[in-house]
Scaffold this motif. Sequence first.
Motif, PDB file in Angstrom:
ATOM      1  N   ARG A  21       0.833  -1.211   0.000  1.00 30.90           N
ATOM      2  CA  ARG A  21       0.000   0.000   0.000  1.00 30.90           C
ATOM      3  C   ARG A  21       0.863   1.255   0.000  1.00 30.90           C
ATOM      4  O   ARG A  21       0.559   2.222  -0.699  1.00 30.90           O
ATOM      5  CB  ARG A  21      -0.921   0.009   1.213  1.00 30.90           C
ATOM      6  N   GLU A  28      -5.774   2.245  -5.879  1.00 31.00           N
ATOM      7  CA  GLU A  28      -6.704   1.495  -5.039  1.00 31.00           C
ATOM      8  C   GLU A  28      -6.378   0.010  -5.193  1.00 31.00           C
ATOM      9  O   GLU A  28      -6.304  -0.510  -6.304  1.00 31.00           O
ATOM     10  CB  GLU A  28      -8.144   1.751  -5.473  1.00 31.00           C
ATOM     11  N   LEU A  29      -6.148  -0.674  -4.083  1.00 39.84           N
ATOM     12  CA  LEU A  29      -5.822  -2.090  -4.126  1.00 39.84           C
ATOM     13  C   LEU A  29      -7.063  -2.922  -3.841  1.00 39.84           C
ATOM     14  O   LEU A  29      -7.788  -2.661  -2.887  1.00 39.84           O
ATOM     15  CB  LEU A  29      -4.742  -2.424  -3.095  1.00 39.84           C
ATOM     16  N   ASN A  30      -7.295  -3.929  -4.664  1.00 42.05           N
ATOM     17  CA  ASN A  30      -8.409  -4.842  -4.448  1.00 42.05           C
ATOM     18  C   ASN A  30      -7.968  -5.887  -3.431  1.00 42.05           C
ATOM     19  O   ASN A  30      -7.130  -6.733  -3.730  1.00 42.05           O
ATOM     20  CB  ASN A  30      -8.823  -5.499  -5.761  1.00 42.05           C
ATOM     21  N   MET A  31      -8.534  -5.854  -2.252  1.00 41.47           N
ATOM     22  CA  MET A  31      -8.152  -6.768  -1.175  1.00 41.47           C
ATOM     23  C   MET A  31      -9.147  -7.930  -1.037  1.00 41.47           C
ATOM     24  O   MET A  31      -9.035  -8.738  -0.124  1.00 41.47           O
ATOM     25  CB  MET A  31      -8.074  -6.007   0.154  1.00 41.47           C
ATOM     26  N   GLU A  32     -10.097  -8.027  -1.965  1.00 37.59           N
ATOM     27  CA  GLU A  32     -11.116  -9.069  -1.901  1.00 37.59           C
ATOM     28  C   GLU A  32     -10.482 -10.454  -1.981  1.00 37.59           C
ATOM     29  O   GLU A  32      -9.692 -10.746  -2.878  1.00 37.59           O
ATOM     30  CB  GLU A  32     -12.104  -8.896  -3.055  1.00 37.59           C
TER      31      GLU A  32
END
Length: 43
Positions: A21, A28-32
């Motif tokens: 990060r 924007e990081l997809n943490m899903e």
Amino acid sequence: MNDTMLETASSQFHNAVAQIRALNAGMELNMEGLEEEKEVRDG
């Protein structure tokens, strides 16, 4: 012993996520679906 190993692994995982990060501050990081207990296979 296992609890300590799990806590250490979890701490290292969260540290790595924080570093990613910090290095990608404007993105924007997809943490899903991201979890410390998952295993990467075939890249």
